[in-house]
Motif scaffolding. Structure first.
Motif, PDB file in Angstrom:
ATOM      1  N   GLY A 287       0.697  -1.182  -0.146  1.00 24.88           N
ATOM      2  CA  GLY A 287      -0.093   0.160   0.086  1.00 24.88           C
ATOM      3  C   GLY A 287       0.843   1.373   0.042  1.00 24.88           C
ATOM      4  O   GLY A 287       1.946   1.272   0.570  1.00 24.88           O
TER       5      GLY A 287
ATOM      6  N   GLY B  23       8.935  -1.306   9.735  1.00 19.17           N
ATOM      7  CA  GLY B  23       7.329  -1.742   9.847  1.00 19.17           C
ATOM      8  C   GLY B  23       6.890  -0.691   8.621  1.00 19.17           C
ATOM      9  O   GLY B  23       5.548  -0.929   8.134  1.00 19.17           O
ATOM     10  N   THR B  24       7.674  -0.138   7.661  1.00 20.60           N
ATOM     11  CA  THR B  24       7.079   0.486   6.697  1.00 20.60           C
ATOM     12  C   THR B  24       7.144  -0.254   5.289  1.00 20.60           C
ATOM     13  O   THR B  24       6.723   0.341   4.317  1.00 20.60           O
ATOM     14  CB  THR B  24       7.812   1.799   6.538  1.00 20.60           C
ATOM     15  N   GLY B  25       7.550  -1.298   5.266  1.00 19.90           N
ATOM     16  CA  GLY B  25       7.521  -2.223   4.026  1.00 19.90           C
ATOM     17  C   GLY B  25       8.868  -2.395   3.183  1.00 19.90           C
ATOM     18  O   GLY B  25       8.631  -2.892   2.222  1.00 19.90           O
ATOM     19  N   LYS B  26      10.068  -2.173   3.878  1.00 17.33           N
ATOM     20  CA  LYS B  26      11.193  -2.430   3.056  1.00 17.33           C
ATOM     21  C   LYS B  26      11.247  -4.028   2.667  1.00 17.33           C
ATOM     22  O   LYS B  26      11.794  -3.991   1.682  1.00 17.33           O
ATOM     23  CB  LYS B  26      12.413  -1.823   4.099  1.00 17.33           C
ATOM     24  N   THR B  27      11.024  -4.764   4.101  1.00 15.75           N
ATOM     25  CA  THR B  27      11.331  -6.153   3.567  1.00 15.75           C
ATOM     26  C   THR B  27      10.352  -6.404   2.545  1.00 15.75           C
ATOM     27  O   THR B  27      10.581  -7.244   1.486  1.00 15.75           O
ATOM     28  CB  THR B  27      11.173  -7.039   4.668  1.00 15.75           C
ATOM     29  N   LEU B  28       9.081  -6.063   2.746  1.00 16.94           N
ATOM     30  CA  LEU B  28       8.102  -6.444   1.461  1.00 16.94           C
ATOM     31  C   LEU B  28       8.314  -5.903   0.333  1.00 16.94           C
ATOM     32  O   LEU B  28       8.156  -6.805  -0.680  1.00 16.94           O
ATOM     33  CB  LEU B  28       6.701  -5.561   2.100  1.00 16.94           C
TER      34      LEU B  28
ATOM     35  N   ASP C 193      18.830  -7.235   6.018  1.00 15.53           N
ATOM     36  CA  ASP C 193      18.192  -6.290   6.874  1.00 15.53           C
ATOM     37  C   ASP C 193      18.970  -5.856   7.853  1.00 15.53           C
ATOM     38  O   ASP C 193      20.345  -6.691   8.276  1.00 15.53           O
ATOM     39  CB  ASP C 193      16.926  -7.305   7.629  1.00 15.53           C
TER      40      ASP C 193
ATOM     41  N   ASN D  62      17.250   1.311   9.548  1.00 14.20           N
ATOM     42  CA  ASN D  62      16.481   2.541  10.186  1.00 14.20           C
ATOM     43  C   ASN D  62      17.343   3.555  10.557  1.00 14.20           C
ATOM     44  O   ASN D  62      16.897   4.519  10.699  1.00 14.20           O
ATOM     45  CB  ASN D  62      15.857   1.995  11.461  1.00 14.20           C
TER      46      ASN D  62
ATOM     47  N   HIS E  12      -4.851  -5.257   3.890  1.00 14.02           N
ATOM     48  CA  HIS E  12      -4.864  -6.242   4.870  1.00 14.02           C
ATOM     49  C   HIS E  12      -6.278  -6.961   5.182  1.00 14.02           C
ATOM     50  O   HIS E  12      -6.510  -7.919   6.138  1.00 14.02           O
ATOM     51  CB  HIS E  12      -4.182  -5.962   6.139  1.00 14.02           C
TER      52      HIS E  12
ATOM     53  N   ALA F 107       3.024  -2.167   9.395  1.00 12.53           N
ATOM     54  CA  ALA F 107       2.721  -3.006  10.020  1.00 12.53           C
ATOM     55  C   ALA F 107       1.844  -3.000  11.680  1.00 12.53           C
ATOM     56  O   ALA F 107       1.192  -3.992  12.074  1.00 12.53           O
ATOM     57  CB  ALA F 107       4.333  -3.260  11.302  1.00 12.53           C
TER      58      ALA F 107
ATOM     59  N   GLU G 128      -1.613  -3.498   9.829  1.00 14.00           N
ATOM     60  CA  GLU G 128      -1.626  -5.142   9.852  1.00 14.00           C
ATOM     61  C   GLU G 128      -2.092  -5.567  11.276  1.00 14.00           C
ATOM     62  O   GLU G 128      -3.205  -6.452  11.142  1.00 14.00           O
ATOM     63  CB  GLU G 128      -0.421  -5.566   9.310  1.00 14.00           C
TER      64      GLU G 128
END
Ligand code: ATP
Length: 267
Positions: free
Chosen positions: A20, A61-66, A117, A161, A197, A222, A225
């Motif tokens: 998103g 939790g802002t979506g970097k991994t995603l 990460d 971060n 979500h 995150a 969600e």
């Protein structure tokens, strides 16, 4: 690779549709990473080098991994995920050897996206590093990055971060020389994330996602969600007395009563 993070191909596929907000960030990632992995010939024709490393920075939790997973899935690339603390603790003593193995796997299985990460925990500014081992690991990463060929089909995405805590040597040309900031979502980003979500949740028509997006200033993906999962759990707790759990399977007409209301989101 089994012990070092996960290898992704054929499972945990993530698409850009699962992210998103971040429209411009996705666009940048597609140009910087997906395009050179899919069509190295374009870069060759233009006489420019594809990046070897991209640094994603922004709050947790802002979506970097995603985003890293999505670009790997959408590029049909092999995905290797490692984390800074994991390298530092789990492989202490043999971290350099493990890093060499990981880079070897990346080259062999190219196109590959390697996701690192919390890079700041492996490679903080060297003046902050006291231990000999840490110093050696930083140099090892530098030399492994330098050893990657520009068109070798391996791109390393690192996340942090604390971008200012990353050793500046890692941010020089030919290493992590592209940076993308991943910000906390704004209201419309929050709405998109909520919609993603809650897309498989039975929501009552009174649930006003725009209003939830409006009043959740400061929430990252995150958090949103978690909010959706909590609402579903509240609905479950509210309805539990009405569910006959004695039967092998809860009958369909009872399941149909499980509808998440605005109230489940509110409290
Ligand atoms: P960290 O720095 O803690 O590793 P991160 O930026 O890598 O955080 P993710 O691990 O990608 O964050 O996000 C955690 C979860 O939050 C994701 O798996 C996803 O479910 C949800 N999430 C975060 N950002 C978004 C987003 N923009 N769109 C949809 N879901 C999101």
């Amino acid at each position: 690779i089994t012990e070092v993070g996960e290898t992704l191909r054929g499972f945990t596929q993530v698409s850009y549709e699962d992210i998103g907000g971040l429209r411009e960030e996705i666009q940048k990632v597609r140009e910087m990473i997906e395009l050179p992995l899919r069509h190295p010939e374009i870069f060759e024709k233009l006489g420019i080098e594809a990046p070897k490393g991209v640094l994603l920075y922004g709050p947790p939790g802002t979506g970097k991994t995603l985003l890293a997973k999505a670009v790997a899935s959408e590029s049909n690339a092999h995905f290797i995920s490692i984390s800074g603390p994991e390298i530092m603790s789990k492989f202490y003593g043999e971290s350099e050897a493990r890093l060499r193995e990981i880079f070897k796997e990346a080259r062999e299985k190219a196109p590959t996206i390697m996701f690192v990460d919390e890079i700041d925990s492996i490679a903080p500014k060297r003046e902050e590093v006291t231990g000999e081992v840490e110093r050696r690991i930083v140099s090892q990463i530098l030399s492994l990055m330098d050893g990657l060929e520009a068109r070798g089909g391996v791109i390393v995405i690192a996340a942090t971060n604390r971008p200012n805590a990353v050793d500046p040597a890692l941010r020089r040309p030919g290493r992590f020389d592209r940076e993308i900031e991943i910000k906390v979502p704004d209201r419309s980003g929050r709405l998109e994330i909520l919609q993603i979500h809650a897309r498989n949740m039975p929501l009552q028509s009174d649930v006003d996602q725009s209003r939830i997006a409006a009043i959740t200033h400061g929430f990252v993906g995150a958090d949103l969600e978690y909010l959706c999962k909590e609402a579903a759990m509240k609905c479950l707790r509210r309805m539990l007395p009405e569910l006959d759990l004695e039967q092998e399977q809860v009958p369909l007409e009872t399941l149909d009563k499980l509808v998440i209301t605005q109230g489940d989101f509110d409290q």
